[in-house]
Design a protein around this motif. Sequence first.
Motif, short mmCIF file in Angstrom:
data_model
loop_
_atom_site.label_atom_id
_atom_site.label_comp_id
_atom_site.label_asym_id
_atom_site.label_seq_id
_atom_site.Cartn_x
_atom_site.Cartn_y
_atom_site.Cartn_z
N GLU A 166 -8.19 -6.83 -2.63
CA GLU A 166 -8.73 -5.82 -1.64
C GLU A 166 -7.87 -4.47 -1.90
O GLU A 166 -8.65 -3.43 -1.85
CB GLU A 166 -8.74 -6.33 -0.19
CG GLU A 166 -10.01 -5.76 0.48
CD GLU A 166 -9.74 -6.12 1.84
OE1 GLU A 166 -9.66 -7.47 2.19
OE2 GLU A 166 -9.54 -5.14 2.91
N LEU A 167 -6.60 -4.70 -1.80
CA LEU A 167 -5.61 -3.43 -2.05
C LEU A 167 -5.86 -2.87 -3.30
O LEU A 167 -6.18 -1.51 -3.25
CB LEU A 167 -4.15 -4.22 -1.80
CG LEU A 167 -3.12 -3.08 -2.28
CD1 LEU A 167 -2.97 -2.04 -1.08
CD2 LEU A 167 -1.91 -3.93 -2.38
N ARG B 41 0.66 -1.26 -0.01
CA ARG B 41 0.13 -0.09 0.07
C ARG B 41 0.76 1.28 0.01
O ARG B 41 0.60 2.22 -0.63
CB ARG B 41 -0.94 0.13 1.05
CG ARG B 41 -1.81 1.17 1.36
CD ARG B 41 -3.01 0.91 2.40
NE ARG B 41 -3.58 -0.22 2.16
CZ ARG B 41 -4.39 -0.93 3.03
NH1 ARG B 41 -3.68 -1.01 4.34
NH2 ARG B 41 -4.84 -2.05 2.54
N ARG C 270 -8.59 -2.72 -4.95
CA ARG C 270 -10.08 -2.25 -5.22
C ARG C 270 -9.74 -0.97 -4.35
O ARG C 270 -10.35 0.27 -4.70
CB ARG C 270 -11.05 -3.20 -4.57
CG ARG C 270 -12.57 -2.73 -4.78
CD ARG C 270 -13.41 -3.55 -4.39
NE ARG C 270 -13.19 -4.25 -3.04
CZ ARG C 270 -13.04 -5.52 -2.93
NH1 ARG C 270 -13.22 -6.54 -3.95
NH2 ARG C 270 -12.91 -5.85 -1.69
N HIS C 271 -9.23 -1.18 -3.19
CA HIS C 271 -9.00 -0.04 -2.26
C HIS C 271 -8.35 1.21 -2.95
O HIS C 271 -8.52 2.47 -2.73
CB HIS C 271 -8.35 -0.29 -0.90
CG HIS C 271 -8.17 0.59 -0.03
ND1 HIS C 271 -7.01 1.33 0.44
CD2 HIS C 271 -9.13 1.18 1.11
CE1 HIS C 271 -7.41 2.18 1.28
NE2 HIS C 271 -8.47 2.31 1.66
N ASP D 43 -0.55 4.59 5.35
CA ASP D 43 -0.52 4.35 4.21
C ASP D 43 0.63 5.30 3.62
O ASP D 43 1.06 5.03 2.18
CB ASP D 43 -1.63 4.76 3.30
CG ASP D 43 -2.93 3.75 3.35
OD1 ASP D 43 -2.70 2.93 4.17
OD2 ASP D 43 -3.90 4.15 2.80
#
Lengths: 210, 210
Positions: A153-154, A111, A156-157, B40
């Motif tokens: 998920e990463l 991320r 999409r986020h 992040d």
Amino acid sequence: MLNAHGKDVHQCDSGWVPVYVDQEKSISLMSIGFLLERPDDAVVWRGPKKNALIKQFVGDVSWGDLDFLIVDTPPGTSDEHISTVDALRPFNPMGAVVVTTPQAVSVGDVRRELTFCKKMGLPVVGVVENMSGFVCPHCTECTNVFSKGGGEELARHAGVPFLGCVPLDPLLTQSLEQGKNFIQEFPKSSAYSSITSIAQQILDSATQGS
Amino acid sequence: MLNAHGKDVHQCDSGWVPVYVDQEKSISLMSIGFLLERPDDAVVWRGPKKNALIKQFVGDVSWGDLDFLIVDTPPGTSDEHISTVDALRPFNPMGAVVVTTPQAVSVGDVRRELTFCKKMGLPVVGVVENMSGFVCPHCTECTNVFSKGGGEELARHAGVPFLGCVPLDPLLTQSLEQGKNFIQEFPKSSAYSSITSIAQQILDSATQGS
């Protein structure tokens, strides 16, 4: 992995000649490994020397006419990454393919790499989830060794494409250990279809971008 | 992994106060993660800034009376490693625990890290082989996902102790994902005995060295 150890880099009028993995010169390689005297030598270099070499690998190698230039970086967001993005900027790079494993500690690191791409103005081609489940060759049951779904998920986020999962596949490791061509040797293995699908999406993305 | 995310580092008269993972203060932590505003955020730092922070983490944190100081480094032999060895040299460190996975590409990297330790005059406590085989929870058959025996061979070749293998264990990942105490929760899992045996050897090595 590409059966190229022990090969040497030569000098020509237009710069360093890369190492070719086959006679058709379908893949050209450059690595600091080819410049070491012994394969066990440690490259104890701080940032500035690494940055200078990255610049040379982009500018002083006689790459010829390439379809793709792939730079395999270490994890993180430091000297290697800043210097690579800076050196490639004049060539308008297609972007970063960002690889994670499914578990939270890895997704957290990646991320921050996506934040890095954003800060540096580097497009993101997509996220790949590696080591994504293991199908037992004895009983064919699947186990999610490193948790599940973190890569998707990463993506999409972060609002970037998810390119797919590559499972843990002993046949893939075996090919890489022996410098064999996995795609030719094991077309029925569990990793084959996922790797070819990811490669096809990257090709499609390159065609759309050009 | 230690259930410490979101905790803050405070300042006291004798320096930064580390983050404690439990009320008994049995483990004190320091990480750049605690200093970021958002989880992040990417740390886009070249070597010199990283080197300065490593020096601060060793010298400016109010560590108190520790049994062990463990520094978890990224892979490689660059700024982080040179700076960590330099910063710890006055404290006469016990040495490096070097971790590899079984396959040749990983063993090759770690062989260069052993060369680095030798160059820097840092003793090597031993080699650990991680991701060393997977016992299917469905059929109990073992598969060597990433080849086999690379860590032990590396240790023998380098003349340093081999501390043991840690298998791929989904229960270990699950514990780390949830910040649980693996040793307390899963004393019967496949990774438990190998991890405790490795820890015991490191303890023994510390006692002999002191």
